[in-house]
Design an enzyme around this catalytic site. Structure first.
Site, PDB file in Angstrom:
ATOM      1  N   VAL A  30      61.896  29.669 -19.285  1.00 25.20           N
ATOM      2  CA  VAL A  30      61.862  28.336 -18.678  1.00 25.20           C
ATOM      3  C   VAL A  30      62.714  27.355 -19.480  1.00 25.20           C
ATOM      4  O   VAL A  30      63.478  26.576 -18.912  1.00 25.20           O
ATOM      5  CB  VAL A  30      60.407  27.829 -18.532  1.00 25.20           C
ATOM      6  CG1 VAL A  30      60.373  26.424 -17.974  1.00 25.20           C
ATOM      7  CG2 VAL A  30      59.614  28.773 -17.648  1.00 25.20           C
ATOM      8  N   CYS A  31      62.627  27.419 -20.793  1.00 30.03           N
ATOM      9  CA  CYS A  31      63.427  26.525 -21.631  1.00 30.03           C
ATOM     10  C   CYS A  31      64.911  26.822 -21.457  1.00 30.03           C
ATOM     11  O   CYS A  31      65.724  25.907 -21.325  1.00 30.03           O
ATOM     12  CB  CYS A  31      63.031  26.677 -23.097  1.00 30.03           C
ATOM     13  SG  CYS A  31      61.291  26.294 -23.430  1.00 30.03           S
TER      14      CYS A  31
END
Length: 165
Positions: free
Chosen positions: A59-60
């Site tokens: 996600v990052c």
């Protein structure tokens, strides 16, 4: 203090994000070349702080790629992707992914997480940063902030565009 969640597990931040309309707290982050990044580094430009736990998570990484792709559409704006990742890891990630339109800033030797209220205070991610956005205008004033309650969700990209349009 805010409550955030990792797969249903509650964690807490050490404080709260700065209020819209307030002067953005001063900060010093470490760039990939080990120099300091401060608000003065981008004086006269709007700043988007894309804050997250680590580029080594899906996600990052997706948020860094997305902001890298969208950076050109945000004139007079500099995006800083902020995490506790060491500058060496940021260099490796950016090189491998063709990231050239955003800056990365490591908080590994700074009090950024406490000043911005994003340091996770407990749970398995203690010491890392919560996922958040802080948009700062050319004068150093906070235009708005967004904290992801679920740390496994991407940030609200439309929120940034709405403040900078």
């Amino acid at each position: 203090m805010n409550t955030i969640f990792l797969n249903g597990l509650a964690m807490h931040t050490c404080g709260s994000l700065p209020e819209a309309g307030a002067k953005a707290p001063e900060f010093a982050l470490v760039a990939q070349d080990l120099t300091d990044i401060t608000p003065d580094t981008f004086k006269g430009k709007r700043i988007v702080l894309n804050i997250f736990p680590s580029m080594d998570t899906d996600v990052c990484a997706a948020s860094v790629r997305r902001f890298n792709a969208e950076a050109a559409a945000l004139p007079d704006t500099r995006i800083i992707c902020v995490s506790m990742d060491l500058p060496f890891a940021a260099t490796r990630f950016c090189t491998a992914n063709g990231i050239e339109n955003v800056a990365t800033g490591s908080g590994f030797r700074s009090d950024f997480g406490k000043k911005y209220g994003v340091e996770i205070a407990d749970g398995p991610m203690k010491g890392l940063y919560a996922r958040a956005l802080v948009v700062i205008d050319e004068e150093g004033k906070v235009l708005g902030t967004s904290l992801c309650e679920q740390i496994t969700e991407e940030p609200d990209y439309a929120f940034v565009k709405s403040l900078l349009s």
